[in-house]
Design an enzyme around this catalytic site. Structure first.
Site, PDB file in Angstrom:
ATOM      1  N   GLU A  15       0.827  -1.225   0.000  1.00  0.00           N
ATOM      2  CA  GLU A  15       0.000   0.000   0.000  1.00  0.00           C
ATOM      3  C   GLU A  15       0.857   1.269   0.000  1.00  0.00           C
ATOM      4  O   GLU A  15       0.519   2.267   0.637  1.00  0.00           O
ATOM      5  CB  GLU A  15      -1.016  -0.029   1.150  1.00  0.00           C
ATOM      6  CG  GLU A  15      -1.981  -1.209   1.003  1.00  0.00           C
ATOM      7  CD  GLU A  15      -3.098  -1.257   2.046  1.00  0.00           C
ATOM      8  OE1 GLU A  15      -3.066  -0.485   3.015  1.00  0.00           O
ATOM      9  OE2 GLU A  15      -4.009  -2.093   1.868  1.00  0.00           O
TER      10      GLU A  15
ATOM     11  N   GLU B 118      -4.509  -9.394   0.291  1.00  0.00           N
ATOM     12  CA  GLU B 118      -5.175  -9.268   1.598  1.00  0.00           C
ATOM     13  C   GLU B 118      -6.674  -9.353   1.385  1.00  0.00           C
ATOM     14  O   GLU B 118      -7.206  -8.709   0.472  1.00  0.00           O
ATOM     15  CB  GLU B 118      -4.890  -7.917   2.271  1.00  0.00           C
ATOM     16  CG  GLU B 118      -3.532  -7.753   2.898  1.00  0.00           C
ATOM     17  CD  GLU B 118      -3.373  -6.406   3.620  1.00  0.00           C
ATOM     18  OE1 GLU B 118      -2.235  -6.086   3.951  1.00  0.00           O
ATOM     19  OE2 GLU B 118      -4.370  -5.690   3.836  1.00  0.00           O
TER      20      GLU B 118
END
Length: 290
Positions: free
Chosen positions: A107, A206
């Protein structure tokens, strides 16, 4: 525990700088549990010997586990250098037999850690080194939202690692599984593949549901509410479908991570399948993963 997860995101308990309270023994004990739930583990970084202890345990204890290496990236460029040097040192000692991928950053674009050209340069540097060391077959990529996983980034990645959480969409858990498949097919996949001459593989790096706290404006997102019954509902409605579809995914995450809590945001610390005292929060179905 049952081997019903394709893969599992894992941070060794207490493996945070500067103290690094994790040990080889603590990682051994955690992986002896984790291997009962999956054949694949995704790490986030190499600090505190997280990668070294993991590979050492797998080989010494003969665990059937493959590893997605994580290279952590933050605003300090020394972090990337330190992490990559440790990765190369670990493979020099232990070899490549257990490694199935390298995620360079998590991220980074979402959190605006650095400009995109910097990230592409880091992915390229790691890919070149992995190839130079004789392993062009091992995919090198970054993990982020689908908004970042598009050209030019996807032109430099071997695959797209997408973190896809129904929780952050604000849907009620009753519809979270159907939201996931619709969003994956209609939004994520086209975003990732646009402009690519050849479609690249897509891994869900994820996916999960938090369990605490169920009150407070920062913890609930619209109709998405953290709770153990809601994690149970998500597991019940999503997991067997994902396994039947042979989706490559890494469930987030194996243990709660209360060290992630800061004022105004508690939910980040409570995505674990297990509590920090290693108790399973939910009942697992019987649909074994591949």
């Amino acid at each position: 525990l049952k081997r019903v997860f394709y893969g599992m995101a894992y941070v060794p308990l207490n493996a945070q700088l500067p103290n690094c309270y994790n040990t080889q023994q603590s990682v051994d004990n955690e992986l002896l549990l984790l291997v009962q739930a999956t054949k694949r583990v995704r790490l986030y970084g190499t600090d505190c010997n997280a990668l070294r202890y993991t590979i050492d345990a797998i080989q010494r204890l003969n665990l059937e586990l493959q590893v997605v290496v994580g290279i952590w990236i933050d605003k300090d460029t020394a972090t990337f250098t330190r992490q990559t040097e440790e990765f190369y040192a670990v493979v020099a000692k232990y070899g490549w037999a257990n490694i199935i991928g390298v995620s360079v950053g998590n991220e980074v674009m979402l959190d605006q850690v650095e400009p995109l050209p910097n990230l592409i340069a880091q992915i390229t540097a790691v890919k070149n080194k992995v190839v130079q060391l004789g392993h062009p077959e091992i995919p090198v990529f970054t993990s982020d939202l689908e908004g970042a996983n598009r050209p030019p980034l996807t032109n430099q990645e071997d695959l797209a690692g997408v973190n896809l959480h129904p929780f952050f969409s604000g849907v009620p858990v009753d519809t979270a599984a159907s939201w996931f498949w619709t969003y994956l097919n209609n939004t994520v996949t086209p975003a990732v593949q646009q402009g690519n001459e050849n479609a690249i593989p897509l891994w869900i790096t994820e996916v999960g549901w938090p369990t605490f706290p169920a009150t407070g404006n920062t913890s609930t997102i619209d109709a998405s509410i953290p709770s153990i019954p809601n994690l149970q509902k998500f597991v019940d409605t999503w997991l067997c479908d994902a396994n039947a579809k042979n989706l490559p995914y890494y469930f987030f995450e194996f243990f709660d991570a209360p060290w992630k809590i800061w004022p105004g945001s508690a939910v980040e610390g409570f995505w674990g399948l297990l509590t920090i005292d290693k108790r399973l929060k939910v009942e697992l179905p019987d649909c074994l993963a591949n």
